[in-house]
Design a protein around this motif. Structure first.
Motif, short mmCIF file in Angstrom:
data_model
loop_
_atom_site.label_atom_id
_atom_site.label_comp_id
_atom_site.label_asym_id
_atom_site.label_seq_id
_atom_site.Cartn_x
_atom_site.Cartn_y
_atom_site.Cartn_z
N ILE A 89 0.85 -1.20 0.00
CA ILE A 89 0.00 0.00 0.00
C ILE A 89 0.88 1.24 0.00
N ASP A 90 0.50 2.23 -0.82
CA ASP A 90 1.21 3.50 -0.75
C ASP A 90 0.37 4.51 0.02
N LEU A 91 1.01 5.61 0.41
CA LEU A 91 0.36 6.60 1.27
C LEU A 91 -0.86 7.22 0.61
N ASN A 92 -0.83 7.38 -0.70
CA ASN A 92 -1.97 7.99 -1.40
C ASN A 92 -3.24 7.17 -1.25
N LEU A 93 -3.09 5.84 -1.21
CA LEU A 93 -4.27 4.98 -1.03
C LEU A 93 -4.88 5.18 0.35
N LEU A 94 -4.04 5.31 1.36
CA LEU A 94 -4.56 5.52 2.71
C LEU A 94 -5.22 6.90 2.82
N LEU A 95 -4.68 7.89 2.14
CA LEU A 95 -5.31 9.21 2.13
C LEU A 95 -6.67 9.15 1.44
N ALA A 96 -6.75 8.41 0.33
CA ALA A 96 -8.03 8.24 -0.36
C ALA A 96 -9.05 7.56 0.55
N PHE A 97 -8.61 6.54 1.28
CA PHE A 97 -9.50 5.86 2.23
C PHE A 97 -10.03 6.83 3.27
N SER A 98 -9.12 7.66 3.83
CA SER A 98 -9.52 8.60 4.88
C SER A 98 -10.56 9.59 4.37
N VAL A 99 -10.35 10.14 3.18
CA VAL A 99 -11.28 11.12 2.64
C VAL A 99 -12.63 10.47 2.30
N LEU A 100 -12.60 9.23 1.78
CA LEU A 100 -13.86 8.52 1.51
C LEU A 100 -14.64 8.26 2.79
N MET A 101 -13.92 7.95 3.87
CA MET A 101 -14.59 7.74 5.16
C MET A 101 -15.26 9.02 5.63
N GLN A 102 -14.63 10.16 5.39
CA GLN A 102 -15.19 11.43 5.84
C GLN A 102 -16.35 11.89 4.97
N GLU A 103 -16.22 11.72 3.66
CA GLU A 103 -17.21 12.26 2.73
C GLU A 103 -18.36 11.29 2.44
N ARG A 104 -18.05 9.98 2.43
CA ARG A 104 -19.04 8.94 2.07
C ARG A 104 -19.67 9.23 0.70
N ASN A 105 -18.89 9.88 -0.18
CA ASN A 105 -19.40 10.24 -1.50
C ASN A 105 -18.20 10.33 -2.44
N VAL A 106 -18.27 9.59 -3.57
CA VAL A 106 -17.13 9.52 -4.49
C VAL A 106 -16.85 10.88 -5.12
N ARG A 120 -17.51 14.01 -4.07
CA ARG A 120 -16.92 14.99 -3.15
C ARG A 120 -15.49 14.58 -2.74
N ALA A 121 -15.28 13.29 -2.55
CA ALA A 121 -13.94 12.80 -2.19
C ALA A 121 -12.95 13.06 -3.32
N ALA A 122 -13.39 12.80 -4.56
CA ALA A 122 -12.50 13.03 -5.70
C ALA A 122 -12.14 14.50 -5.82
N GLU A 123 -13.10 15.40 -5.55
CA GLU A 123 -12.84 16.84 -5.62
C GLU A 123 -11.81 17.26 -4.58
N ARG A 124 -11.94 16.73 -3.36
CA ARG A 124 -10.97 17.07 -2.31
C ARG A 124 -9.57 16.56 -2.63
N LEU A 125 -9.50 15.41 -3.26
CA LEU A 125 -8.21 14.79 -3.57
C LEU A 125 -7.62 15.29 -4.88
N LEU A 126 -8.35 16.19 -5.56
CA LEU A 126 -7.92 16.71 -6.86
C LEU A 126 -7.73 15.58 -7.86
N LEU A 127 -8.68 14.63 -7.83
CA LEU A 127 -8.67 13.50 -8.75
C LEU A 127 -9.97 13.48 -9.53
N GLY A 128 -9.93 12.84 -10.70
CA GLY A 128 -11.18 12.53 -11.38
C GLY A 128 -11.81 11.31 -10.72
#
Length: 321
Positions: A10-27, A29-37
Motif C-alpha cells: 500500500i502506498d500513502l496515497n491509497l490511505l489518504l483516499a480511504f480517509s477522505v472517503l470515510m469522511q465524505e461517504r461520497n465519491v 466529493r472525495a475526488a474533488e478534495r483529492l484533486l482526482l477525477g
C-alpha cells in the motif's frame, strides 16, 4: 517493529483516499478534495480492496456505506496520517529570544580577538538564555572537531572540505604591519628601506622560524629582515611591541583591533603579500536547520560590522550561510 512486507502493498496515497472517503461517504466529493477525477479515485479504491481483501465501501443510493472492516481500521489510519502530517509539517521558525542552550564556534587566535567579543555581546541581546562557547583549534583539526560536535561551525583558513561538509567564503584576509611609534619612530606608510632595516616579531604556534610570506616577498626584492622574537599567540604581541622597537606583520583584522586597544600604529606593508581566504566550515546536515542558519547569519552580521568599524579594507561575503 514495522512489517515491511505488508506496507509495500500500500502506498500513502491509497490511505489518504480511504480517509477522505470515510469522511465524505461520497465519491464525487472525495475526488474533488483529492484533486482526482472519479475514474482515478475508483481505481484507487479498487487497489485498496485488493490489498485489504475487503469491499470497504458499498454504494447505498448516492452515498457510500463503510464495511465493518473499514470502520475498524479507520481510527488507526486517521491517527497514522495525522502523525505523518505533523512530522512533515514545516518546522516553526527558530526563536532566539526563547531558546536556552549553547552556541559553539571554532575560531583561530587572531579571529577570536577580532570577533568573539562583539558576537557574545550581540548574542546576549538577541538570545538572553543562550551561552556562547569559543573553541580554540588548529586548522588541521577543524574537520575532525566539527564531526565530533566540538562547535557548530569554524571560521579559519580551511582545506578542501569533505562531501559532508560545506565551506562558505567569508572574506580575504590581508596582512598589515603594526608597531609602537613611541618605540620605533617611523612614519606611515612604511618605506621598504625602513621595513627591511627594522627588527621584527613573528607569530608561530609551533615556534617555527622558517620562511614566511614576508620573507619570500622581501627575497624577491633582494631584501631580508631580522626576526628578533617569535611569540606563540597573537595575544602576546601588544606587550612585546610596546616594550621594544620592532614591527609585526599580521592579519589586518586583529592588527586594527590591537591598534585601537593598545595605541599602536598600523601601516600597509611596502611589499606585496597574498591575501588568505577566510571561510566558514559547517556540516551539510545543518545547512537548513533553523537554529544553525540563524547562528551563522548572526556571525556574518557581527563580523561584517566589526570589520567595517575597525577600518579593514575587506568586507564579508553575503553569499555565505
Amino acid at each position: 517493529m514495522i512489517n515491511d512486507a505488508i506496507l509495500r502493498k500500500i502506498d500513502l496515497n491509497l490511505l489518504l483516499a480511504f480517509s477522505v472517503l470515510m469522511q465524505e461517504r461520497n465519491v464525487s466529493r472525495a475526488a474533488e478534495r483529492l484533486l482526482l477525477g472519479q475514474p482515478g479515485l475508483s481505481a484507487a479504491l479498487r487497489r485498496l480492496r485488493e490489498a485489504l481483501d475487503d469491499e470497504l465501501f458499498v454504494r447505498v443510493g448516492r452515498g457510500l456505506q463503510p464495511t465493518p472492516r473499514a470502520l475498524a481500521i479507520a481510527p488507526a489510519i486517521e491517527d497514522a496520517l495525522s502523525g505523518i502530517e505533523r512530522a512533515i509539517r514545516p518546522p516553526a521558525a527558530f526563536d532566539p529570544a526563547s531558546w536556552k542552550g549553547e552556541f559553539r564556534i571554532g575560531l583561530c587566535d587572531n579571529l577570536e580577538s577580532a570577533f568573539f567579543g562583539p558576537l557574545a555581546a550581540r548574542l546576549r541581546e538577541l538570545a538572553p538564555g543562550a551561552r556562547l562557547v569559543g573553541v580554540a583549534f588548529h586548522k588541521r583539526d577543524a574537520a575532525r572537531l566539527l564531526d565530533e560536535g566540538a562547535y557548530d561551525f569554524s571560521v579559519s583558513i580551511h582545506d578542501e572540505p569533505a562531501s559532508w561538509h560545506i565551506r562558505d567564503p567569508l572574506f580575504d584576509q590581508c596582512s598589515i604591519s603594526i608597531y609602537d611609534q613611541k618605540q620605533l619612530r617611523l612614519k606611515t606608510p612604511l618605506t621598504l628601506e625602513d621595513f627591511a632595516k627594522a627588527d621584527h616579531v613573528g607569530v608561530s604556534f609551533e615556534g617555527s622560524n622558517g620562511s614566511t610570506n614576508v620573507d619570500i616577498a622581501l627575497a624577491r626584492l633582494g631584501r631580508s629582515r631580522q626576526v628578533v622574537a617569535t611569540v606563540p599567540r597573537f595575544s602576546a604581541l601588544p606587550t612585546a611591541l610596546r616594550a621594544m622597537p620592532a614591527i609585526a606583520t599580521i592579519p589586518e583584522s586583529i592588527a586594527r583591533c590591537m591598534a585601537q586597544l593598545h595605541g599602536l600604529t598600523v601601516s600597509v606593508p611596502p611589499i606585496p603579500l597574498p591575501a588568505e581566504p577566510i571561510t566558514m566550515l559547517y556540516r551539510r546536515v545543518d545547512r537548513a536547520d533553523g537554529r544553525s542558519v540563524w547562528f551563522r547569519r548572526l556571525f556574518i552580521d557581527v563580523a561584517s560590522a566589526a570589520l567595517e568599524a575597525s577600518g579593514c579594507r575587506v568586507g564579508i561575503s553575503r553569499a555565505a550561510a
